[in-house]
Design a protein around this motif. Structure first.
Motif, short mmCIF file in Angstrom:
data_model
loop_
_atom_site.label_atom_id
_atom_site.label_comp_id
_atom_site.label_asym_id
_atom_site.label_seq_id
_atom_site.Cartn_x
_atom_site.Cartn_y
_atom_site.Cartn_z
N LEU A 99 -46.50 -55.87 -27.69
CA LEU A 99 -45.42 -55.57 -28.63
C LEU A 99 -44.61 -56.81 -28.97
O LEU A 99 -44.08 -56.94 -30.08
CB LEU A 99 -44.47 -54.53 -28.01
N ILE A 100 -44.48 -57.73 -28.03
CA ILE A 100 -43.68 -58.91 -28.29
C ILE A 100 -44.51 -60.18 -28.21
O ILE A 100 -43.97 -61.29 -28.24
CB ILE A 100 -42.47 -58.98 -27.33
N ALA A 101 -45.85 -60.01 -28.13
CA ALA A 101 -46.76 -61.16 -28.21
C ALA A 101 -46.53 -62.15 -27.07
O ALA A 101 -46.38 -63.34 -27.28
CB ALA A 101 -46.64 -61.87 -29.57
N TYR A 102 -46.50 -61.61 -25.84
CA TYR A 102 -46.44 -62.46 -24.67
C TYR A 102 -47.78 -62.43 -23.99
O TYR A 102 -48.51 -61.44 -24.08
CB TYR A 102 -45.46 -61.92 -23.62
N ASP A 103 -48.02 -63.44 -23.21
CA ASP A 103 -49.17 -63.40 -22.34
C ASP A 103 -48.90 -62.41 -21.22
O ASP A 103 -47.80 -62.33 -20.69
CB ASP A 103 -49.43 -64.78 -21.76
N LEU A 107 -55.32 -66.18 -32.84
CA LEU A 107 -55.71 -67.49 -32.31
C LEU A 107 -55.05 -67.81 -30.97
O LEU A 107 -55.47 -68.72 -30.27
CB LEU A 107 -55.37 -68.59 -33.33
N SER A 108 -54.02 -67.09 -30.62
CA SER A 108 -53.40 -67.33 -29.31
C SER A 108 -53.86 -66.27 -28.32
O SER A 108 -54.40 -65.23 -28.71
CB SER A 108 -51.88 -67.30 -29.42
N ALA A 128 -47.77 -67.18 -42.03
CA ALA A 128 -48.60 -68.10 -41.23
C ALA A 128 -48.96 -67.45 -39.90
O ALA A 128 -50.09 -67.59 -39.40
CB ALA A 128 -47.86 -69.42 -41.01
N ILE A 129 -48.00 -66.76 -39.30
CA ILE A 129 -48.22 -66.10 -38.02
C ILE A 129 -49.26 -64.99 -38.14
O ILE A 129 -50.14 -64.85 -37.28
CB ILE A 129 -46.89 -65.54 -37.47
N ALA A 138 -51.70 -64.80 -40.16
CA ALA A 138 -53.04 -65.39 -40.31
C ALA A 138 -53.53 -65.98 -39.00
O ALA A 138 -54.74 -66.08 -38.77
CB ALA A 138 -53.02 -66.45 -41.40
N GLY A 139 -52.62 -66.37 -38.12
CA GLY A 139 -53.02 -67.02 -36.88
C GLY A 139 -52.87 -66.12 -35.67
O GLY A 139 -53.12 -66.55 -34.55
N ASN A 140 -52.53 -64.87 -35.89
CA ASN A 140 -52.21 -63.96 -34.77
C ASN A 140 -53.28 -63.95 -33.68
O ASN A 140 -52.96 -64.00 -32.49
CB ASN A 140 -52.00 -62.54 -35.30
N ALA A 142 -52.07 -64.44 -26.67
CA ALA A 142 -51.11 -63.34 -26.62
C ALA A 142 -50.77 -62.84 -28.01
O ALA A 142 -49.65 -62.97 -28.47
CB ALA A 142 -49.84 -63.80 -25.90
N PRO A 143 -51.75 -62.25 -28.71
CA PRO A 143 -51.47 -61.78 -30.07
C PRO A 143 -50.55 -60.57 -30.07
O PRO A 143 -50.43 -59.86 -29.08
CB PRO A 143 -52.86 -61.39 -30.59
N LEU A 144 -49.89 -60.36 -31.20
CA LEU A 144 -49.07 -59.17 -31.37
C LEU A 144 -49.99 -57.97 -31.50
O LEU A 144 -51.01 -58.03 -32.19
CB LEU A 144 -48.22 -59.32 -32.63
#
Lengths: 155, 155
Positions: free
Chosen positions: A59-63, A144-145, A137-138, A140-142, A147-149
């Motif tokens: 929900l908050i895009a944390y690892d 890539l990390s 930008a986020i 499109a890159g969600n 910890a995506p949303l």
DNA sequence: TACTGATAATCAGCATGCTGATCAATATTT
DNA sequence: AAATATTGATCAGCATGCTGATTATCAGTA
């Protein structure tokens, strides 16, 4: 070699650095001691009582491994309660306590002020545009990390 | 409560999170193991050979206490040399080694690619505008963090 | 039902990034 | 020159934030 000011990555780090400093300063001035991560965690749990930690992380895009420590500290301070889920013994359900709710309420003006302060160099229109571009930008890159949303799923 | 997507602080964290992930992925793909911070440090020292650590910190807007560890690791890996300044026995002058220069040269395409990737959701015009707005917001907030950007002074 | 794969949480390990303190050396003031 | 203030580097301590592993549990399949 490109100038730092032409590197989106450098600008991202700097803006985030300032955003965190502004947040902490405003919150401390209001008499609280809460990090941006802790604030987001409390707010997300208030909105989604009973979430498990993996869902919360999405929900908050944390690892997911970062969440463990953050929740630990909030539980220690009595702002959260963590208890085993009756439906899934692997999962821990998270609830915000009354003290947590009070803290959130009391801290909100400082958080709002911090959001304004970190855009203080921009006009209102520029601030809106910056947020739009960041969101785009986020999005499109969600993925890539690590910890995506993630949207919350109904359980 | 405002939605996360309306909070500049949240967007700042997300964008930075993605920027770092993209950087690390591109660099690893190129066969290197260097963090964004380490890259910025190497690049700044190549451009300013012989800088002391405080000046370096100001050039790339790092906290001075963070620099110590970053430089430690780069020295350990043979990419930097740290030696006492002849002009000020408190200070340590930093030089990039040949291995450091080789690494920088070899890694540059990956770093450039990472900068493009983190803006891949935006048009060229939007990317330029995002950088302009970030620079403007950062300039206004520069003094709000403990690690503001500082011009190098002649010594 | 037994097996296999996926999932929730945690952990060790590492690298930022900060606060506040200390130590040595330099700069400034008296 | 002596006293004071400032500065460069480092340190301890704490909180993210990640990688990769482990453990317990659950879900689907043979």
């Amino acid at each position: 070699m490109r100038d730092n000011n032409e590197m989106p990555g450098h600008l991202a780090r700097r803006f985030q650095q300032i955003a965190v400093a502004v947040f902490l300063a405003e919150v401390e001035e209001a008499g609280f001691d809460l990090t941006p991560v802790q604030y987001a965690t409390l707010a997300a749990i208030r909105t989604n009582p009973g979430v498990d930690q993996v869902t919360l992380a999405g929900l908050i895009a944390y690892d997911r491994t970062t969440i463990t420590g953050v929740v630990d500290r909030l539980v220690q301070r009595g702002l959260l309660i963590r208890h085993p889920s009756p439906r899934d013994r692997r999962a821990r359900e998270l609830q915000i306590t009354e003290a947590g709710k009070r803290t959130l309420r009391a801290i909100t003006p400082a958080v709002e002020e911090a959001q304004r302060t970190m855009l203080r160099g921009l006009t209102a229109k520029e601030g809106t545009e910056l947020m739009r571009l960041l969101r785009k930008a986020i999005a499109a890159g969600n993925e890539l990390s690590r910890a995506p949303l993630r949207e919350a799923e109904l359980r």
